[in-house]
Design a protein around this motif. Structure first.
Motif, PDB file in Angstrom:
ATOM      1  N   ASP A 188       0.834  -1.209   0.000  1.00  0.00           N
ATOM      2  CA  ASP A 188       0.000   0.000   0.000  1.00  0.00           C
ATOM      3  C   ASP A 188       0.865   1.255   0.000  1.00  0.00           C
ATOM      4  N   TRP A 189       1.625   1.354  -1.064  1.00  0.00           N
ATOM      5  CA  TRP A 189       2.444   2.537  -1.351  1.00  0.00           C
ATOM      6  C   TRP A 189       1.553   3.638  -1.921  1.00  0.00           C
ATOM      7  N   VAL A 190       0.645   3.267  -2.802  1.00  0.00           N
ATOM      8  CA  VAL A 190      -0.312   4.074  -3.564  1.00  0.00           C
ATOM      9  C   VAL A 190       0.316   4.672  -4.827  1.00  0.00           C
ATOM     10  N   GLU A 191       1.430   5.379  -4.720  1.00  0.00           N
ATOM     11  CA  GLU A 191       2.093   5.970  -5.892  1.00  0.00           C
ATOM     12  C   GLU A 191       3.550   5.508  -5.958  1.00  0.00           C
ATOM     13  N   PRO A 192       4.092   5.333  -7.157  1.00  0.00           N
ATOM     14  CA  PRO A 192       5.492   4.905  -7.293  1.00  0.00           C
ATOM     15  C   PRO A 192       6.510   5.853  -6.672  1.00  0.00           C
ATOM     16  N   LEU A 193       6.169   7.101  -6.452  1.00  0.00           N
ATOM     17  CA  LEU A 193       7.140   8.045  -5.902  1.00  0.00           C
ATOM     18  C   LEU A 193       7.655   7.607  -4.528  1.00  0.00           C
ATOM     19  N   ALA A 194       6.832   6.965  -3.720  1.00  0.00           N
ATOM     20  CA  ALA A 194       7.277   6.465  -2.413  1.00  0.00           C
ATOM     21  C   ALA A 194       8.292   5.340  -2.592  1.00  0.00           C
ATOM     22  N   LEU A 195       8.041   4.444  -3.533  1.00  0.00           N
ATOM     23  CA  LEU A 195       8.983   3.368  -3.830  1.00  0.00           C
ATOM     24  C   LEU A 195      10.293   3.952  -4.348  1.00  0.00           C
TER      25      LEU A 195
END
Length: 170
Positions: free
Chosen positions: A42-49
């Motif tokens: 549950d990152w939601v958006e790739p920017l967190a990854l």
């Protein structure tokens, strides 16, 4: 002589940027201090990854139910790695809390430590040698009193020094 081990940070359900614009500063400090960061989806958006991949020494992670095609293309549903002799698996959902240990032991017979998320509720239990840990959420506490994450140490084939870190809401 025992090994000093691997210092591990457990996080889940970051929901960025939906629930917060960024991870809390104390959590970024924990990322910098960890030998391994484990994220249970549950990152939601790739920017967190992208941010964690850039900053973490090592990352072991899976996707969650709120993660779309871009994240699912980069992450497995279940991530696995043996660290310091501990067979670790990371999955987002484990179903309801009733009989969780029994279900997860059956689903992951070759695992010593299962890190999971989804509920945003911290969890620490052991069932037939399987340690189950949910670090809660550092950005979306829902009904919990605090934002949370966990740290631990893996050494000599075992899990040591599990700590639930709490950050009260501002």
């Amino acid at each position: 002589m025992s090994s000093p081990g691997t210092h591990v940070l457990l996080i889940s359900d970051t929901h960025l940027p939906k629930r917060a614009k960024d991870l809390p500063a104390p959590l970024w400090e924990a990322v910098d201090a960890a030998d391994l960061v484990v994220h249970a989806g549950d990152w939601v958006e790739p920017l967190a990854l992208d941010a964690l991949e850039a900053r973490a020494t090592r990352l072991l992670a899976c996707w969650g139910n709120n993660d779309g095609a871009a994240l699912r293309a980069r992450l497995p549903e279940v991530a696995r790695e043996t660290v310091e002799g501990v067979r670790v698996a990371v999955v987002h959902e484990t179903g309801g809390k009733e009989r969780r240990g029994e279900r997860m032991r059956a689903a992951h017979p070759d695992v010593d430590l299962l890190v999971f998320g989804h509920s945003h509720i911290p969890w620490d239990s052991t069932h037939e040698g399987l340690r189950l840990l949910n670090p809660g959420s550092p950005t979306d506490r829902r009904a919990q009193p605090d934002f949370t994450w966990m740290t631990l140490r893996l050494a000599d084939g075992d899990v040591h020094d599990v700590v639930l870190h709490r950050l009260p809401p501002a």
